[in-house]
Design an enzyme around this catalytic site. Structure first.
Site, short mmCIF file in Angstrom:
data_model
loop_
_atom_site.label_atom_id
_atom_site.label_comp_id
_atom_site.label_asym_id
_atom_site.label_seq_id
_atom_site.Cartn_x
_atom_site.Cartn_y
_atom_site.Cartn_z
N LYS A 180 67.60 52.30 97.22
CA LYS A 180 68.18 53.65 97.39
C LYS A 180 67.91 54.17 98.81
O LYS A 180 67.26 53.50 99.61
CB LYS A 180 67.61 54.60 96.35
C1 PLP Z 1 69.05 52.46 90.52
C2 PLP Z 1 69.72 53.21 89.44
C3 PLP Z 1 69.03 53.60 88.29
C4 PLP Z 1 67.63 53.15 87.99
O1 PLP Z 1 66.70 53.62 88.91
P1 PLP Z 1 65.19 53.03 88.84
O2 PLP Z 1 64.43 53.95 89.74
O3 PLP Z 1 65.26 51.64 89.36
O4 PLP Z 1 64.74 53.11 87.44
C5 PLP Z 1 69.69 54.38 87.37
N1 PLP Z 1 70.96 54.75 87.55
C6 PLP Z 1 71.66 54.39 88.63
C7 PLP Z 1 73.08 54.84 88.79
C8 PLP Z 1 71.07 53.59 89.61
O5 PLP Z 1 71.77 53.21 90.67
#
Ligand code: PLP
Length: 376
Positions: A180
């Site tokens: 992210k």
């Molecule tokens: C990355 C992601 C998640 C999960 O996030 P984590 O922090 O890895 O648990 C959930 N929803 C979306 C749309 C994502 O891109």
């Protein structure tokens, strides 16, 4: 090889973890609190609750929304699988709606069609950083008396109609996974303006314990805690929070840099008629967590061939956003389901390299290779 993504972590973050370790407060201490306060201030939300990741944030959002067995929650199939998984964790059923073919955000009209007497909530995803039309969903939820939960895993720092994602509804879930825009290794956050949610989320993330570590530590009297309800261990550590504080200071710069690269791609590719580029409509501000390119019918090459050719040329790519209903783990939720727009968007798109700081030569290389392979 040009990577698809890379977290922007520097000496600052390394020093912050070092310093935090030596303070002796490793979890649920002052750094977590500071990170929460700064994150709330950054988004404009009243409260922020730090959690171990966005999946646990979504899980607790389901719990505080009172969702359970027999309930339905509408969400896009085209999303990372964690979105729908969170609904299943509480025994509810994910009901998949289509997405808009231009923004990949969940389609309001299709959501409306899928509301039944069992529907309890709508889980809106801000797809790869592009905000969804959150006011429209708020209105729909008010009309049908539904809860609204935002999966803003990819949307930290994005904004909608001039306001940061995190302020538009009562449960907004963020991720700090390395993929992210800002990262704490793993990590998550919920923003809310509802005190009742804030209090309960803090309980749930730490075993349902009535007295938190800091309060007990700072108390001059002996304190005994009670565990008031079934809770979880969904804590973020102070080591991670210290990284998050440093990342937050750089976030606007990171996003500005990401947007410059996105603009370069946009300018380079807009004349190519066989691909479609991300659309950022008036009032929408994306952090460009990913830059996705859609291959139209008239494209001379298949999506997978393009990915292979780019890999051969030293440019890594990823397939477009996945669809959850076609995964093996969702076999029992996908019977008779038709989501042609989502499937097409997922199958015909690729994500191309975008990270900060991305050297100029790499940006040009990505552009030139794509143009060359598409014969433009
Ligand atoms: C990355 C992601 C998640 C999960 O996030 P984590 O922090 O890895 O648990 C959930 N929803 C979306 C749309 C994502 O891109």
């Amino acid at each position: 090889m040009i990577p698809i993504a890379k977290p922007y972590l520097t000496q600052d973050e390394a020093q912050a973890t070092y310093d935090t370790i030596l303070t002796g407060w490793i979890t649920q201490g002052p750094k977590v609190q500071e990170f929460e306060e700064k994150f709330a201030a950054y988004t404009g939300a009243k409260y922020a609750i730090a959690l171990s990741n966005c999946t646990t944030a979504l899980h607790l959002s389901m719990i505080v929304s009172g969702i359970g067995p027999g309930d339905e929650v509408i969400c896009p199939s085209m999303s990372y699988i964690a979105t729908a998984n969170a609904i299943r964790y509480v025994g509810a059923k994910p009901v998949f709606a289509e997405v808009d073919p231009c923004t990949y955000n969940i389609d309001l009209a299709d959501v409306e069609k899928k509301i039944t007497p069992k529907t309890k909530a709508i889980l809106v995803v801000h797809q790869i950083g592009m905000p969804a039309d959150i006011n429209a969903f708020k209105k729909l939820c008010n009309t049908h008396n539904l809860k609204l939960i935002e999966d803003a895993a990819c949307a930290v720092g994005s904004s909608y109609k001039g306001e940061k994602i995190g302020t538009h509804s009562d449960l907004v879930c963020f991720s700090f996974h390395p993929r992210k825009v800002m990262s704490t290794g793993d990590g998550g956050m919920i923003t809310t303006s509802k005190e009742e949610y804030y209090t309960r989320l803090k309980l749930l993330r730490q075993h349902g314990m009535s007295v938190n570590d800091r309060t007990r530590h700072l108390s001059s009297k002996v304190v005994f805690e009670d565990h008031v309800e079934l809770g979880y261990n969904y804590r973020l550590t102070d080591i991670q929070a210290a990284v998050g504080i440093k990342q937050l200071e750089k976030l606007d710069w990171i996003i500005a840099e990401r947007r410059k690269i996105a603009l370069r791609y946009h300018q380079a590719f807009q004349q190519i008629d066989c691909i479609r580029l991300p659309v950022e409509q008036e009032g929408y501000f994306s952090n460009y967590q990913s830059y996705s390119v859609y291959l139209k019918e008239n494209c001379p090459i298949s999506r997978n061939e393009l990915m292979q050719k780019l890999l051969d040329a030293g440019v890594s790519t990823r397939r477009g956003i996945m669809t959850t209903h076609r995964e093996t783990a969702y076999a029992e939720y996908s019977k008779g389901i038709k989501l042609p727009v989502s499937e097409d968007a997922s199958d015909r798109s690729i994500i191309i390299p975008l990270y900060v700081p991305m050297p100029e030569e790499e940006i040009s290389e990505v552009i030139n290779k794509i143009k060359e392979i598409l014969g433009r």
